[in-house]
Design a protein around this motif. Structure first.
Motif, PDB file in Angstrom:
ATOM      1  N   GLY A 156     -20.799 -24.647 -62.297  1.00  0.00           N
ATOM      2  CA  GLY A 156     -20.159 -24.799 -60.994  1.00  0.00           C
ATOM      3  C   GLY A 156     -18.984 -23.865 -60.745  1.00  0.00           C
ATOM      4  N   GLY A 157     -19.023 -22.678 -61.320  1.00  0.00           N
ATOM      5  CA  GLY A 157     -17.936 -21.727 -61.082  1.00  0.00           C
ATOM      6  C   GLY A 157     -17.830 -20.675 -62.163  1.00  0.00           C
ATOM      7  N   TRP A 158     -16.627 -20.236 -62.412  1.00  0.00           N
ATOM      8  CA  TRP A 158     -16.344 -19.125 -63.317  1.00  0.00           C
ATOM      9  C   TRP A 158     -16.712 -19.415 -64.772  1.00  0.00           C
ATOM     10  N   TYR A 159     -17.451 -18.486 -65.395  1.00  0.00           N
ATOM     11  CA  TYR A 159     -17.654 -18.530 -66.846  1.00  0.00           C
ATOM     12  C   TYR A 159     -16.457 -17.899 -67.548  1.00  0.00           C
ATOM     13  N   GLY A 160     -15.742 -17.019 -66.848  1.00  0.00           N
ATOM     14  CA  GLY A 160     -14.512 -16.456 -67.383  1.00  0.00           C
ATOM     15  C   GLY A 160     -13.445 -17.543 -67.417  1.00  0.00           C
ATOM     16  N   ARG A 188     -29.533 -16.629 -69.751  1.00  0.00           N
ATOM     17  CA  ARG A 188     -30.912 -16.418 -70.198  1.00  0.00           C
ATOM     18  C   ARG A 188     -31.886 -17.202 -69.319  1.00  0.00           C
ATOM     19  N   GLN A 189     -31.543 -18.452 -69.043  1.00  0.00           N
ATOM     20  CA  GLN A 189     -32.407 -19.286 -68.202  1.00  0.00           C
ATOM     21  C   GLN A 189     -32.482 -18.749 -66.775  1.00  0.00           C
ATOM     22  N   MET A 190     -31.352 -18.306 -66.226  1.00  0.00           N
ATOM     23  CA  MET A 190     -31.346 -17.758 -64.867  1.00  0.00           C
ATOM     24  C   MET A 190     -32.222 -16.505 -64.802  1.00  0.00           C
ATOM     25  N   LEU A 191     -32.097 -15.620 -65.805  1.00  0.00           N
ATOM     26  CA  LEU A 191     -32.898 -14.389 -65.827  1.00  0.00           C
ATOM     27  C   LEU A 191     -34.387 -14.715 -65.924  1.00  0.00           C
ATOM     28  N   ALA A 192     -34.737 -15.670 -66.762  1.00  0.00           N
ATOM     29  CA  ALA A 192     -36.139 -16.066 -66.916  1.00  0.00           C
ATOM     30  C   ALA A 192     -36.679 -16.619 -65.599  1.00  0.00           C
ATOM     31  N   PRO A 201     -20.339 -21.221 -57.387  1.00  0.00           N
ATOM     32  CA  PRO A 201     -20.332 -22.689 -57.487  1.00  0.00           C
ATOM     33  C   PRO A 201     -21.734 -23.252 -57.714  1.00  0.00           C
ATOM     34  N   ASP A 202     -22.761 -22.414 -57.558  1.00  0.00           N
ATOM     35  CA  ASP A 202     -24.139 -22.862 -57.746  1.00  0.00           C
ATOM     36  C   ASP A 202     -24.679 -22.636 -59.160  1.00  0.00           C
ATOM     37  N   ASN A 203     -23.867 -22.020 -60.070  1.00  0.00           N
ATOM     38  CA  ASN A 203     -24.361 -21.841 -61.438  1.00  0.00           C
ATOM     39  C   ASN A 203     -24.220 -23.166 -62.205  1.00  0.00           C
ATOM     40  N   GLU A 234     -22.804 -10.676 -61.815  1.00  0.00           N
ATOM     41  CA  GLU A 234     -21.377 -10.987 -61.626  1.00  0.00           C
ATOM     42  C   GLU A 234     -21.196 -12.126 -60.623  1.00  0.00           C
ATOM     43  N   ALA A 235     -21.906 -12.057 -59.488  1.00  0.00           N
ATOM     44  CA  ALA A 235     -21.790 -13.110 -58.471  1.00  0.00           C
ATOM     45  C   ALA A 235     -22.256 -14.450 -59.034  1.00  0.00           C
TER      46      ALA A 235
END
Length: 135
Positions: free
Chosen positions: A94-98, A56-60, A89-91, A83-84
């Motif tokens: 720092g990586g996979w939410y899965g 949500r924050q990234m989209l905003a 590592p920049d989210n 998806e990317a």
């Protein structure tokens, strides 16, 4: 008394962005961590629950439509897509939410409809190349 939606007994009933497949999600806890359990047919995926607020924050911050770009874990994600971001590592984590090795992808397929259901995002429903944006 109404049932709380998003629990194991009363999961969110969702459809993929193209509206071609149904699946369920609910909030649970595993190893002391809040997770989303996503059941697609007989396949069960897990995502870090933080992904909802982080996305949500990234989209905003992005402020415009962003392509979903769903891909399996074994395939590279198209740059600049949800998806990317969900494996970057920049989210914020720092990586996979899965969380399940081998099933960590498809973030861009299964999380956006939940965001839409929760009123946090708009999601397109075209046959392909769908996008989303903050609401």
């Amino acid at each position: 008394m109404t049932a709380v939606i998003g629990t194991k007994d009363h999961p969110w009933k969702l459809k993929t962005p193209p509206q071609t497949s149904e699946y369920e999600m609910y909030k649970d806890e595993k190893d002391g961590k809040e997770i989303l359990v996503c059941t697609v047919g007989k396949t069960v995926l897990h995502y870090d629950y933080r992904c909802i607020e982080d996305l949500r924050q990234m989209l905003a911050a992005h402020g415009d439509w962003i392509e979903l770009g769903s891909a399996d874990e074994q395939k590279p994600a198209k740059e600049g897509t949800v998806e990317a971001w969900g494996r970057s590592p920049d989210n914020p984590i720092g990586g996979w939410y899965g969380l399940k090795k081998g099933f960590r992808g498809r973030f861009g397929m299964y999380i956006p409809p939940l965001m839409e259901q929760l009123g946090l995002a708009e999601v397109e429903h075209n046959p392909r190349n769908n996008r989303m944006r903050a609401k």
